[in-house]
Design a protein around this motif. Sequence first.
Motif, PDB file in Angstrom:
ATOM      1  N   GLU A 466     -27.760   1.140  -4.417  1.00 35.18           N
ATOM      2  CA  GLU A 466     -27.609   0.743  -2.534  1.00 35.18           C
ATOM      3  C   GLU A 466     -26.780  -0.787  -2.428  1.00 35.18           C
ATOM      4  N   LEU A 467     -26.838  -1.447  -3.004  1.00 26.60           N
ATOM      5  CA  LEU A 467     -26.438  -2.937  -2.650  1.00 26.60           C
ATOM      6  C   LEU A 467     -25.321  -2.915  -2.850  1.00 26.60           C
ATOM      7  N   THR A 468     -24.680  -2.159  -3.397  1.00 32.83           N
ATOM      8  CA  THR A 468     -22.736  -2.515  -3.832  1.00 32.83           C
ATOM      9  C   THR A 468     -21.703  -1.440  -3.190  1.00 32.83           C
ATOM     10  N   GLY A 469     -22.485  -0.268  -2.636  1.00 31.62           N
ATOM     11  CA  GLY A 469     -21.701   0.443  -2.273  1.00 31.62           C
ATOM     12  C   GLY A 469     -20.447   1.357  -3.255  1.00 31.62           C
ATOM     13  N   PRO A 470     -20.367   2.661  -3.053  1.00 31.32           N
ATOM     14  CA  PRO A 470     -19.745   3.424  -3.965  1.00 31.32           C
ATOM     15  C   PRO A 470     -19.084   2.958  -4.645  1.00 31.32           C
ATOM     16  N   MET A 471     -19.030   2.854  -6.536  1.00 30.15           N
ATOM     17  CA  MET A 471     -18.389   2.487  -7.052  1.00 30.15           C
ATOM     18  C   MET A 471     -17.155   2.991  -7.723  1.00 30.15           C
ATOM     19  N   ASN A 472     -16.543   4.518  -7.204  1.00 33.90           N
ATOM     20  CA  ASN A 472     -15.905   5.049  -7.515  1.00 33.90           C
ATOM     21  C   ASN A 472     -16.094   6.222  -6.739  1.00 33.90           C
ATOM     22  N   GLY A 473     -14.714   7.151  -7.014  1.00 33.00           N
ATOM     23  CA  GLY A 473     -14.780   7.947  -6.642  1.00 33.00           C
ATOM     24  C   GLY A 473     -13.070   8.201  -6.416  1.00 33.00           C
ATOM     25  N   GLY A 474     -12.755   9.370  -6.086  1.00 34.59           N
ATOM     26  CA  GLY A 474     -10.637   9.055  -5.882  1.00 34.59           C
ATOM     27  C   GLY A 474     -10.698   9.088  -4.292  1.00 34.59           C
ATOM     28  N   ALA A 475      -9.650   8.739  -3.623  1.00 38.53           N
ATOM     29  CA  ALA A 475      -9.061   8.961  -2.447  1.00 38.53           C
ATOM     30  C   ALA A 475      -9.402   9.916  -1.230  1.00 38.53           C
ATOM     31  N   ALA A 476      -9.612   9.418  -0.254  1.00 37.67           N
ATOM     32  CA  ALA A 476     -10.127  10.474   0.666  1.00 37.67           C
ATOM     33  C   ALA A 476      -8.345  11.162   0.908  1.00 37.67           C
ATOM     34  N   PRO A 477      -8.629  12.737   1.109  1.00 36.52           N
ATOM     35  CA  PRO A 477      -7.671  12.967   1.477  1.00 36.52           C
ATOM     36  C   PRO A 477      -6.666  12.711   2.760  1.00 36.52           C
ATOM     37  N   MET A 478      -5.750  12.826   3.148  1.00 34.92           N
ATOM     38  CA  MET A 478      -5.336  12.623   4.663  1.00 34.92           C
ATOM     39  C   MET A 478      -5.445  14.333   5.372  1.00 34.92           C
ATOM     40  N   PRO A 479      -5.952  14.311   6.269  1.00 38.37           N
ATOM     41  CA  PRO A 479      -5.935  15.457   6.791  1.00 38.37           C
ATOM     42  C   PRO A 479      -4.728  16.171   7.651  1.00 38.37           C
ATOM     43  N   SER A 480      -5.308  17.558   7.766  1.00 40.33           N
ATOM     44  CA  SER A 480      -3.853  18.287   7.696  1.00 40.33           C
ATOM     45  C   SER A 480      -3.443  18.834   9.528  1.00 40.33           C
ATOM     46  N   GLY A 481      -4.732  18.507  10.132  1.00 42.51           N
ATOM     47  CA  GLY A 481      -4.718  18.202  11.025  1.00 42.51           C
ATOM     48  C   GLY A 481      -5.154  17.331  11.907  1.00 42.51           C
ATOM     49  N   ILE A 482      -4.885  17.209  13.437  1.00 42.17           N
ATOM     50  CA  ILE A 482      -5.613  16.034  14.039  1.00 42.17           C
ATOM     51  C   ILE A 482      -6.991  16.217  14.019  1.00 42.17           C
ATOM     52  N   PRO A 483      -8.034  15.432  13.354  1.00 42.88           N
ATOM     53  CA  PRO A 483      -9.589  15.585  13.722  1.00 42.88           C
ATOM     54  C   PRO A 483     -10.357  15.999  14.935  1.00 42.88           C
ATOM     55  N   GLU A 484     -11.342  16.440  15.432  1.00 43.48           N
ATOM     56  CA  GLU A 484     -12.191  16.127  16.391  1.00 43.48           C
ATOM     57  C   GLU A 484     -13.003  14.934  17.004  1.00 43.48           C
ATOM     58  N   GLY A 485     -12.899  14.384  18.088  1.00 42.73           N
ATOM     59  CA  GLY A 485     -12.954  13.515  18.376  1.00 42.73           C
ATOM     60  C   GLY A 485     -12.519  12.608  19.476  1.00 42.73           C
ATOM     61  N   ASP A 486     -12.909  11.281  20.036  1.00 42.73           N
ATOM     62  CA  ASP A 486     -12.845  10.978  21.021  1.00 42.73           C
ATOM     63  C   ASP A 486     -11.323   9.280  19.565  1.00 42.73           C
ATOM     64  N   LEU A 487      -9.824   9.012  21.002  1.00 44.86           N
ATOM     65  CA  LEU A 487      -9.356   8.098  20.271  1.00 44.86           C
ATOM     66  C   LEU A 487      -9.165   7.389  19.298  1.00 44.86           C
ATOM     67  N   LYS A 488     -10.143   6.118  19.533  1.00 45.37           N
ATOM     68  CA  LYS A 488     -11.134   5.220  18.862  1.00 45.37           C
ATOM     69  C   LYS A 488     -11.246   5.966  17.906  1.00 45.37           C
ATOM     70  N   ASN A 532     -15.482   0.145   4.762  1.00 44.80           N
ATOM     71  CA  ASN A 532     -16.156   0.412   3.222  1.00 44.80           C
ATOM     72  C   ASN A 532     -15.571   0.828   2.642  1.00 44.80           C
ATOM     73  N   ILE A 533     -13.829   0.109   2.657  1.00 46.48           N
ATOM     74  CA  ILE A 533     -13.157   1.308   0.837  1.00 46.48           C
ATOM     75  C   ILE A 533     -13.564  -0.043   0.008  1.00 46.48           C
ATOM     76  N   THR A 534     -13.642   0.484  -1.441  1.00 43.15           N
ATOM     77  CA  THR A 534     -14.472  -0.470  -2.561  1.00 43.15           C
ATOM     78  C   THR A 534     -13.509   0.529  -3.577  1.00 43.15           C
ATOM     79  N   ARG A 535     -12.945  -0.736  -4.349  1.00 41.08           N
ATOM     80  CA  ARG A 535     -12.137  -0.068  -5.213  1.00 41.08           C
ATOM     81  C   ARG A 535     -12.853   0.261  -6.390  1.00 41.08           C
ATOM     82  N   PRO A 536     -12.272   1.857  -6.717  1.00 38.29           N
ATOM     83  CA  PRO A 536     -13.008   2.556  -7.712  1.00 38.29           C
ATOM     84  C   PRO A 536     -13.413   2.140  -9.014  1.00 38.29           C
ATOM     85  N   ALA A 537     -14.157   2.497 -10.303  1.00 33.85           N
ATOM     86  CA  ALA A 537     -14.856   1.946 -11.067  1.00 33.85           C
ATOM     87  C   ALA A 537     -13.632   1.975 -12.097  1.00 33.85           C
TER      88      ALA A 537
END
Length: 539
Positions: A466-488, A532-537
């Motif tokens: 909880e102090l260091t944030g996620p230390m592993n995990g792969g890159a998030a995939p690019m969405p195939s479509g435009i996500p919901e939400g406002d422009l920002k 919150n982009i961290t380098r995977p372990a």
Amino acid sequence: MILDDLLDLTEALAGAEQVETVLELVLDSALKISRAEGGSIYTLDTLGQHLHRTASRYHGVVATAATGERVSIYGDDMMPNLQAPAALVVSTGTVINIADITSAVGYDFSRIEEDDRLCGTKTQSLVIVPMTVLRDRSIGILQLINPRNAEGQTGAIGDEILKQLKALSIHAGICIWNTRMHEENTRLKKQFDRYMKELPRQLTKDKAQPAPVKKQKPQGLVGDSPPIEKAINLIGKAANSDVPILVRGETGTGKEMMASFIHQSSDRSDQAFVVQNCAALPEALLESELFGHVKGAFTGAQTDKAGLAHEAHKGTLFLDEIGDMPLALQAKVLRLLQEGEVRRVGATKTEHVDVRIVGATNVNLEEKIAEGEFRKDLFYRLNVFPISLPPLRERPSDIPKLIDHFLKKGAAKAGTAVPIVSADALDALLCWSYPGNVRELKNILDRARLMAEAGYPIQLEHLPLELTGPMNGGAAPMPSGIPEGDLKTIVGQYEALVIEAKMREAGWNKTNAARLLKVSRRTIIEKLNRYNITRPAGF
């Protein structure tokens, strides 16, 4: 703000060496400028994941709001939660100036409503200004509720006042940043000096005697921040009187240590200091333990037995967690406070004892009274001289001293050298909110010292997740479509994905990634923190 006020603030901030003092000065100035009912300062942790309320000031109903609540910058999908006003301001650098939150669309005011419930306020208008350094790096926000104009009307603030608040927030951000850097540099210098002092001994394997541990007042207390000094000063004023004292504070803030200090500082110090946790025993056993019993009072009562109140005669009786004491026993404690009398279980006569009562609790007694779980008359008797112990997040300048203290103490007990803390690990330790307070920090350091290899520094991976944030995990995939939400929100999602992809392409080298994206290295670092982009372990 008129020029004289600005000059006075600048001079005061220049002389402030501790973060807590800077925060108080900034809040005072902001409330004076805006004529607001209350305000809070939230600071951003180094991972850019949460805002932590580190100071507050209110006029009227309450003096301060509860501190330490975390405002999450990201939702469960790890995208910026831009519906939360605080998260929107710190993520985008925009200013919020809302005249009436009941008619504002597109915001989630649940955090504001929760504050209103706890503080007895009713927020109508809301102003949030970002605090930035290095041109565009957010380090926190300044939040004000119900600002008023010259006629005393609540609503959105005018352009001139908003301009002054922006200038104040920039000024404050720089001062807070510099103060933190000063504290961190002081800590690192002490660590380096200690290392250099121990280096000859390590090289020659000289069995030199360890330096004597400096005694603290009160015993076990580490730190000299303004909040803790205020508590100690209050103890000094009341210690030699016989008035009851109610020590309030979260778990792990050192309530029993302070109660012992009250006793040691009083003219009863040569008599007994007796401790009882009111939540540790069921009602029948607690009554017998506190007030004693006579022979035959209940099964197993084969002899008369004195209670803790008798043992504390001429001394101090410390009732820890008194907020959890059963209602029936509260009446007996009230009699002890009012008349100095106790009645043993099964007895028909009362006995007089001379004890000084110190109570402690980590619960909201006012809420307990409203729910019928705590006697109002007992509260007023106990609350003659209340002392509030600050949580660790309100005394950040003490954290480096505590780190030194616990590492030295743990190393001395284990018979090993005092470990060094790496810069990344130290940064994480300094920016954590510590819901478990000093006790949590001690446990974290004890674990980290064991996890680190002998002779090597404590690294980020030796600290809890909880102090260091996620230390592993792969890159998030690019969405195939435009996500919901406002422009920002949508732009923020794509920006985070692009930056992570380029970081991987550059082998997680920030300079190379900045070159690929044609931006500065500082911008890359700020975006990594923001999203919150961290380098995977193991990468």
